[in-house]
Design a protein around this motif. Sequence first.
Motif, PDB file in Angstrom:
ATOM      1  N   TYR A  49       0.692  -1.271   0.142  1.00 15.32           N
ATOM      2  CA  TYR A  49       0.330  -0.043  -0.110  1.00 15.32           C
ATOM      3  C   TYR A  49       0.691   1.256   0.117  1.00 15.32           C
ATOM      4  O   TYR A  49       2.010   1.228   0.758  1.00 15.32           O
ATOM      5  CB  TYR A  49      -1.107  -0.055   1.417  1.00 15.32           C
ATOM      6  N   CYS A  93       2.128   4.768   1.254  1.00 12.57           N
ATOM      7  CA  CYS A  93       1.674   6.209   2.301  1.00 12.57           C
ATOM      8  C   CYS A  93       0.996   6.732   2.398  1.00 12.57           C
ATOM      9  O   CYS A  93       1.123   7.568   1.016  1.00 12.57           O
ATOM     10  CB  CYS A  93       3.242   5.943   2.221  1.00 12.57           C
ATOM     11  N   GLU A  94      -0.081   7.546   2.654  1.00 12.45           N
ATOM     12  CA  GLU A  94      -0.712   8.838   2.836  1.00 12.45           C
ATOM     13  C   GLU A  94       0.238   9.992   3.011  1.00 12.45           C
ATOM     14  O   GLU A  94      -0.044  10.981   2.116  1.00 12.45           O
ATOM     15  CB  GLU A  94      -1.809   9.026   2.974  1.00 12.45           C
ATOM     16  N   LYS A  95       1.511  10.215   3.555  1.00  9.03           N
ATOM     17  CA  LYS A  95       2.215  11.554   3.689  1.00  9.03           C
ATOM     18  C   LYS A  95       3.813  11.590   3.197  1.00  9.03           C
ATOM     19  O   LYS A  95       3.790  11.882   2.627  1.00  9.03           O
ATOM     20  CB  LYS A  95       2.602  10.936   5.062  1.00  9.03           C
ATOM     21  N   MET A 120       4.113   0.299   1.981  1.00  8.89           N
ATOM     22  CA  MET A 120       3.948   0.355   3.689  1.00  8.89           C
ATOM     23  C   MET A 120       3.630  -1.130   4.000  1.00  8.89           C
ATOM     24  O   MET A 120       3.011  -2.091   2.735  1.00  8.89           O
ATOM     25  CB  MET A 120       2.454   0.164   4.126  1.00  8.89           C
ATOM     26  N   VAL A 140      -1.537  -3.961  11.689  1.00  2.00           N
ATOM     27  CA  VAL A 140      -0.908  -2.532  11.355  1.00  2.00           C
ATOM     28  C   VAL A 140      -0.397  -2.403  10.316  1.00  2.00           C
ATOM     29  O   VAL A 140       1.148  -3.574   9.354  1.00  2.00           O
ATOM     30  CB  VAL A 140      -0.324  -1.465  12.392  1.00  2.00           C
ATOM     31  N   CYS A 158       5.265   1.746   6.600  1.00  2.00           N
ATOM     32  CA  CYS A 158       5.691   2.560   6.388  1.00  2.00           C
ATOM     33  C   CYS A 158       7.545   2.436   5.865  1.00  2.00           C
ATOM     34  O   CYS A 158       8.268   2.885   7.193  1.00  2.00           O
ATOM     35  CB  CYS A 158       5.463   4.399   6.001  1.00  2.00           C
ATOM     36  N   ARG A 173       5.692   5.597   9.392  1.00  2.00           N
ATOM     37  CA  ARG A 173       4.750   5.845   9.843  1.00  2.00           C
ATOM     38  C   ARG A 173       3.576   4.863   9.944  1.00  2.00           C
ATOM     39  O   ARG A 173       3.258   3.443   9.563  1.00  2.00           O
ATOM     40  CB  ARG A 173       3.391   7.315   8.543  1.00  2.00           C
ATOM     41  N   ARG A 174       2.913   4.897  10.574  1.00  2.00           N
ATOM     42  CA  ARG A 174       1.469   3.577  11.175  1.00  2.00           C
ATOM     43  C   ARG A 174       0.370   3.785  11.374  1.00  2.00           C
ATOM     44  O   ARG A 174      -0.157   4.808  11.775  1.00  2.00           O
ATOM     45  CB  ARG A 174       2.169   2.911  12.831  1.00  2.00           C
ATOM     46  N   LYS A 175       0.076   2.743  10.741  1.00  2.00           N
ATOM     47  CA  LYS A 175      -1.451   2.913  10.146  1.00  2.00           C
ATOM     48  C   LYS A 175      -2.249   1.713  10.826  1.00  2.00           C
ATOM     49  O   LYS A 175      -2.177   0.441  10.182  1.00  2.00           O
ATOM     50  CB  LYS A 175      -2.124   3.360   8.889  1.00  2.00           C
ATOM     51  N   GLN A 176      -3.436   1.831  11.260  1.00  2.00           N
ATOM     52  CA  GLN A 176      -4.067   0.663  11.891  1.00  2.00           C
ATOM     53  C   GLN A 176      -5.355  -0.247  10.773  1.00  2.00           C
ATOM     54  O   GLN A 176      -5.132   0.308   9.704  1.00  2.00           O
ATOM     55  CB  GLN A 176      -5.569   1.034  12.863  1.00  2.00           C
ATOM     56  N   ALA A 177      -4.896  -1.529  10.896  1.00  2.00           N
ATOM     57  CA  ALA A 177      -5.260  -2.048   9.425  1.00  2.00           C
ATOM     58  C   ALA A 177      -6.112  -2.940   9.691  1.00  2.00           C
ATOM     59  O   ALA A 177      -7.344  -3.333   8.876  1.00  2.00           O
ATOM     60  CB  ALA A 177      -4.319  -3.130   8.924  1.00  2.00           C
TER      61      ALA A 177
END
Length: 50
Positions: free
Chosen positions: A2, A4-6, A11, A27, A30, A35-39
């Motif tokens: 995926y 990263c939005e930043k 990711m 999670v 990246c 950066r961490r994002k909950q999956a």
Amino acid sequence: MYPCEKCQGSMLLDREVDMESGLSLLVLVCINCGRRKQAESAPLPLIEAS
């Protein structure tokens, strides 16, 4: 993978484990900026009660 939005880096899926509460959570991390994002929608128990 995926994006990263930043930073638009890649990711990867990783699992975070909380040994005190006995929960785990998937999670996205990246590999470029960290950066961490909950999956998952909610943490899951490590051991199911029988």
